[in-house]
Design an enzyme around this catalytic site. Structure first.
Site, PDB file in Angstrom:
ATOM      1  N   GLU A  72       0.945  -1.288  -0.377  1.00 18.31           N
ATOM      2  CA  GLU A  72       0.129  -0.170  -0.060  1.00 18.31           C
ATOM      3  C   GLU A  72       0.718   1.193  -0.350  1.00 18.31           C
ATOM      4  OE1 GLU A  72      -2.918   0.182  -0.914  1.00 18.31           O
ATOM      5  OE2 GLU A  72      -3.184  -2.744  -0.886  1.00 18.31           O
TER       6      GLU A  72
ATOM      7  N   HIS B 286       2.205   2.183  -3.292  1.00 19.20           N
ATOM      8  CA  HIS B 286       1.256   3.072  -4.297  1.00 19.20           C
ATOM      9  C   HIS B 286       1.848   4.362  -3.956  1.00 19.20           C
ATOM     10  CE1 HIS B 286      -1.378  -0.260  -5.723  1.00 19.20           C
ATOM     11  NE2 HIS B 286      -2.016  -0.832  -5.170  1.00 19.20           N
TER      12      HIS B 286
HETATM   13 NI    NI Z   1      -2.714  -2.482  -4.888  1.00 19.67          NI
END
Ligand code: NI
Length: 191
Positions: A150, A153
């Site tokens: 995450e 990202h």
């Molecule tokens: Ni992802």
């Protein structure tokens, strides 16, 4: 609350560096996070980063449910491997080991695919919640993996960019077939 549209691989919003959130407790942050949670649950994901819903801010949500935890010997280990639904604004990761481990990942922005991705096996992470509380945790296994995925990202990185062998980028349907074959093989070994 609303389910947001998820950006897919190739969209510019997934390639940029997300901006630090000046006030994590702002009402707009709470509203965005509520939408992210609804979107993640609707899409049956383990995590979601704000850029995936076209919002270039440093916010991630994730969960590392027990049923996805790796095998663990004791309760403390199990806790390290699992996490309740967590919201982190302006998260930071500190890698605590040089050891990496490959595991299968998927991404709501890369639908239909799975890839084997090497990740650090032990990390510490910090972040602030929309209520203003500081979260600091150590994580291992799937928990450490999902947080690294995450947070990537937020720096414009999708998991295929972390892979070292693209022959391990496969369709979900083939991953299911492979897993089924492996379980059959294990059963054969037990006889
Ligand atoms: Ni992802």
């Amino acid at each position: 609350m609303a389910i947001r549209k998820i950006a897919r691989m190739g969209h510019p919003v997934l390639k940029g560096i997300a901006k630090p959130v000046p006030d994590p407790t702002a009402p707009a942050v709470k509203a965005l996070v509520a939408d992210m949670i609804e979107t993640m649950i609707d899409a049956n994901g383990a995590g979601l980063a704000a850029p995936q819903v076209h919002e270039p801010w440093r916010i991630v949500i994730f969960q590392a449910p027990a049923e996805r935890a790796d095998e663990a010997a004791d309760a403390a280990e199990i806790f390290d491997h699992t996490a309740p639904l967590t919201v982190l604004v302006n998260p930071e990761i500190e890698v605590l080991t040089a050891e990496t481990e490959k595991g299968w990942e998927g991404c709501l922005s890369v639908p239909g695919l799975r890839g084997a991705v090497p990740r650090a096996t032990h990390i510490r992470y910090r972040g602030v919640t929309p209520e203003g509380a500081v979260i600091e945790r150590e994580a291992r296994g799937f928990h450490a993996r999902v947080v690294q995925h995450e947070c990537d990202h937020l720096d414009g990185i999708l998991y295929p960019q972390r892979m070292d062998d693209l022959s391990e980028l496969i369709f979900e349907s083939e991953a299911r077939a492979m897993l089924a074959a492996r379980i059959e093989g294990d059963e054969a070994d037990d006889r």
